[in-house]
Motif scaffolding. Structure first.
Motif, PDB file in Angstrom:
ATOM      1  N   ASN A 107      34.498  31.768  38.739  1.00 49.36           N
ATOM      2  CA  ASN A 107      34.777  32.291  40.080  1.00 49.36           C
ATOM      3  C   ASN A 107      35.378  31.169  40.931  1.00 49.36           C
ATOM      4  O   ASN A 107      34.744  30.644  41.848  1.00 49.36           O
ATOM      5  CB  ASN A 107      33.516  32.848  40.734  1.00 49.36           C
ATOM      6  CG  ASN A 107      32.874  33.959  39.926  1.00 49.36           C
ATOM      7  OD1 ASN A 107      33.543  34.893  39.535  1.00 49.36           O
ATOM      8  ND2 ASN A 107      31.578  33.844  39.661  1.00 49.36           N
ATOM      9  N   THR A 149      40.605  39.158  30.581  1.00 47.72           N
ATOM     10  CA  THR A 149      41.037  39.234  31.975  1.00 47.72           C
ATOM     11  C   THR A 149      42.427  39.826  32.136  1.00 47.72           C
ATOM     12  O   THR A 149      42.721  40.463  33.141  1.00 47.72           O
ATOM     13  CB  THR A 149      41.032  37.839  32.633  1.00 47.72           C
ATOM     14  OG1 THR A 149      42.073  37.039  32.055  1.00 47.72           O
ATOM     15  CG2 THR A 149      39.689  37.149  32.451  1.00 47.72           C
ATOM     16  N   LYS A 201      34.291  36.939  47.778  1.00 44.56           N
ATOM     17  CA  LYS A 201      35.212  36.852  46.646  1.00 44.56           C
ATOM     18  C   LYS A 201      36.292  37.908  46.875  1.00 44.56           C
ATOM     19  O   LYS A 201      35.977  39.090  47.035  1.00 44.56           O
ATOM     20  CB  LYS A 201      34.473  37.106  45.335  1.00 44.56           C
ATOM     21  CG  LYS A 201      35.323  36.931  44.078  1.00 44.56           C
ATOM     22  CD  LYS A 201      34.466  37.060  42.825  1.00 44.56           C
ATOM     23  CE  LYS A 201      35.307  36.897  41.566  1.00 44.56           C
ATOM     24  NZ  LYS A 201      34.503  36.987  40.333  1.00 44.56           N
ATOM     25  N   ASP A 260      35.477  43.501  29.955  1.00 41.40           N
ATOM     26  CA  ASP A 260      36.345  43.356  31.125  1.00 41.40           C
ATOM     27  C   ASP A 260      37.671  44.061  30.854  1.00 41.40           C
ATOM     28  O   ASP A 260      38.177  44.826  31.695  1.00 41.40           O
ATOM     29  CB  ASP A 260      36.559  41.866  31.400  1.00 41.40           C
ATOM     30  CG  ASP A 260      37.272  41.587  32.719  1.00 41.40           C
ATOM     31  OD1 ASP A 260      37.350  42.491  33.570  1.00 41.40           O
ATOM     32  OD2 ASP A 260      37.728  40.445  32.909  1.00 41.40           O
ATOM     33  N   HIS A 277      35.305  47.088  39.960  1.00 41.60           N
ATOM     34  CA  HIS A 277      35.767  45.748  40.319  1.00 41.60           C
ATOM     35  C   HIS A 277      35.328  45.344  41.718  1.00 41.60           C
ATOM     36  O   HIS A 277      34.970  44.181  41.956  1.00 41.60           O
ATOM     37  CB  HIS A 277      37.299  45.658  40.192  1.00 41.60           C
ATOM     38  CG  HIS A 277      37.755  45.309  38.820  1.00 41.60           C
ATOM     39  ND1 HIS A 277      37.710  46.211  37.781  1.00 41.60           N
ATOM     40  CD2 HIS A 277      38.251  44.164  38.294  1.00 41.60           C
ATOM     41  CE1 HIS A 277      38.157  45.624  36.686  1.00 41.60           C
ATOM     42  NE2 HIS A 277      38.497  44.380  36.971  1.00 41.60           N
ATOM     43  N   HIS A 326      33.095  42.025  42.200  1.00 38.08           N
ATOM     44  CA  HIS A 326      33.549  40.877  42.994  1.00 38.08           C
ATOM     45  C   HIS A 326      32.469  40.416  43.976  1.00 38.08           C
ATOM     46  O   HIS A 326      32.301  39.211  44.204  1.00 38.08           O
ATOM     47  CB  HIS A 326      34.837  41.221  43.741  1.00 38.08           C
ATOM     48  CG  HIS A 326      36.033  41.304  42.859  1.00 38.08           C
ATOM     49  ND1 HIS A 326      37.168  42.018  43.189  1.00 38.08           N
ATOM     50  CD2 HIS A 326      36.290  40.754  41.639  1.00 38.08           C
ATOM     51  CE1 HIS A 326      38.054  41.910  42.211  1.00 38.08           C
ATOM     52  NE2 HIS A 326      37.541  41.151  41.269  1.00 38.08           N
ATOM     53  N   GLY A 363      29.897  38.448  42.012  1.00 33.36           N
ATOM     54  CA  GLY A 363      30.411  37.119  41.700  1.00 33.36           C
ATOM     55  C   GLY A 363      30.370  36.214  42.909  1.00 33.36           C
ATOM     56  O   GLY A 363      30.014  35.035  42.812  1.00 33.36           O
ATOM     57  N   HIS A 376      32.386  37.714  35.886  1.00 31.65           N
ATOM     58  CA  HIS A 376      33.089  38.952  36.200  1.00 31.65           C
ATOM     59  C   HIS A 376      33.013  39.971  35.066  1.00 31.65           C
ATOM     60  O   HIS A 376      32.763  41.167  35.297  1.00 31.65           O
ATOM     61  CB  HIS A 376      34.549  38.629  36.527  1.00 31.65           C
ATOM     62  CG  HIS A 376      35.346  39.819  36.932  1.00 31.65           C
ATOM     63  ND1 HIS A 376      35.078  40.566  38.062  1.00 31.65           N
ATOM     64  CD2 HIS A 376      36.413  40.429  36.333  1.00 31.65           C
ATOM     65  CE1 HIS A 376      35.945  41.564  38.159  1.00 31.65           C
ATOM     66  NE2 HIS A 376      36.758  41.500  37.126  1.00 31.65           N
ATOM     67  N   ASN A 431      31.303  43.709  35.254  1.00 30.15           N
ATOM     68  CA  ASN A 431      32.066  44.923  34.946  1.00 30.15           C
ATOM     69  C   ASN A 431      31.408  45.734  33.842  1.00 30.15           C
ATOM     70  O   ASN A 431      31.328  46.968  33.923  1.00 30.15           O
ATOM     71  CB  ASN A 431      33.489  44.561  34.527  1.00 30.15           C
ATOM     72  CG  ASN A 431      34.409  44.306  35.694  1.00 30.15           C
ATOM     73  OD1 ASN A 431      34.092  44.641  36.828  1.00 30.15           O
ATOM     74  ND2 ASN A 431      35.549  43.699  35.426  1.00 30.15           N
TER      75      ASN A 431
END
Length: 399
Positions: free
Chosen positions: A86, A158, A176, A210, A279, A283, A286, A293, A297
């Protein structure tokens, strides 16, 4: 009335997006394709390059072939390896200072999503030095080309090597947020499965989930194009057929190659079709607690899909058919629910928990506010959440 506003905003943005430049990175693919990068960098008349990574990658020696190749090509490099999970504004500013001090002409991002996000932040600062990262939060704030950018993913999840987004954490506020602009799409991506072989099983699992989240959220949203639908479907198929194999045997090169492809395709899909509430919630987790992340998820995805209910039965049933879940005679609702159960099973088989530990109740109201602010009105979700529904979501994901 608020839902009408959200839908109008999303429709407007979808129309505007047709006029934006959605480039795709030029690819170097296959085993040991990393070895081709130094000559590519040299061919772009780059004499000095900044490499953004993290200490874990540096310690594994994964960059050694790249560094040797750059030396052989006469390309000087500086390495920023202090990126944290992060990545923070401080990370970006430190790396940007290194870029300037060494008179660099290009950027290499080497690692998972965190080094990618940090490197994109540096690229944004180089492109627009008068603007600081907090001012870039949101949509289309940069609009100037960043220097040549080479993305080398070492995870399969990612999709950052092909996306418009850099996700940044503000340690002071526990916030974030995303910086979104097509200029942040890397110019080149190196998909070398050899770099993912040493990934620990739990990182393989969470980064793979993810990628699945990217593909599913893109597919069920309201801003799909024909290309994003095709990419989402192929990514979901590859993930269901290969993620557990890669988790069980990290040296399975076919599974590793297919997971890299899935991550890339899912990245293309959500770059145009966007993500959703999974998401937005992830976020906040995180930002407040440093929850990785991909892990966030993976846990949240089934809960949000269940919340969507009949608004996603058709799409999830299509994905279920695609990966062979359920019977041909099953109805859409049954297939959709079986698809969600298959996600839960995949999580369980890879030792991913079904709840998030460490959520503090007093933080929830602010996280609800931030998640809704991120998602609404931008994300073209199939069903819009209100404040009470979002609050309930945080309650049911708590361990």
């Amino acid at each position: 009335m608020y839902k009408v506003y959200c839908r109008a905003y999303q429709q407007t943005y979808k129309v505007v997006s047709n006029f934006l430049s959605w480039r795709k990175p030029d690819l170097l693919e296959g085993e040991n394709s990393l070895l081709q990068l130094p000559s590519l960098v040299k061919s772009k008349n780059i004499q000095r390059v900044l490499i953004v990574t993290d200490q874990g990658i540096a310690a594994l020696g994964l960059m050694d072939p790249l560094l040797s190749g750059l030396v052989a090509e006469g390309v000087q490099y500086a390495i920023y390896d202090k990126t944290v999970p992060n990545p923070t504004i401080e990370n970006i500013e430190e790396a940007y200072a290194m870029y300037r001090a060494n008179h660099c002409q290009g950027i290499i991002a080497f690692g998972g999503g965190s080094p990618m996000d940090c490197a994109k932040g540096v690229g944004a600062r180089v492109a627009k030095p008068s603007m600081h990262i907090p001012q870039m939060k949101g949509q289309l704030k940069i609009r100037r080309e960043m220097p040549p950018f080479f993305a080398i993913p070492t995870t399969a999840g990612t999709g950052s090597e092909t996306t418009v987004v850099a996700v940044v954490s503000n340690n002071a506020t526990h916030e974030k947020y995303a910086v979104n602009d097509p200029v942040l799409i890397p110019h080149y991506a190196i998909l070398d499965p050899v770099l993912t072989v040493k990934l620990p099983p739990h990182i393989t699992a969470t980064t793979g989930m993810d990628a699945l989240t990217h593909a599913v959220e893109a597919y069920i949203g309201n801003s799909n194009t024909e290309e994003t639908r095709v990419c989402s479907r192929e990514a979901v198929t590859l993930i269901f057929n290969n993620l557990y194999k890669a988790y069980q045997d990290g040296t399975n090169m076919e599974a590793r190659t297919n997971m890299q492809k899935a991550s890339y395709l899912a990245g293309i899909a959500f770059t145009r079709a966007y993500v959703g509430y999974v998401h937005a919630i992830a976020h906040t987790l995180g930002g407040f607690y440093g929850v990785p992340h991909g892990l966030a998820n993976a846990i949240i995805l089934p809960y949000v899909l269940e919340f969507y209910g009949d608004s996603v039965y058709k799409q999830l049933a299509e994905l279920a058919d695609l990966v062979g879940i359920g019977e041909l005679s099953d109805g859409e609702e049954q297939k959709a629910k079986l698809f969600i159960e298959a996600i839960k099973k995949l999580n369980k088989d890879m030792d991913i928990p079904d709840k998030v530990s460490g959520i503090v109740n007093r933080d929830v109201p602010l996280m609800v506010k931030r998640a809704l602010k991120e998602a609404n009105p931008l994300y073209p979700v199939p069903k819009i959440m209100n404040k009470d529904e979002m609050f309930y979501m945080y309650q049911i994901i708590q361990a």
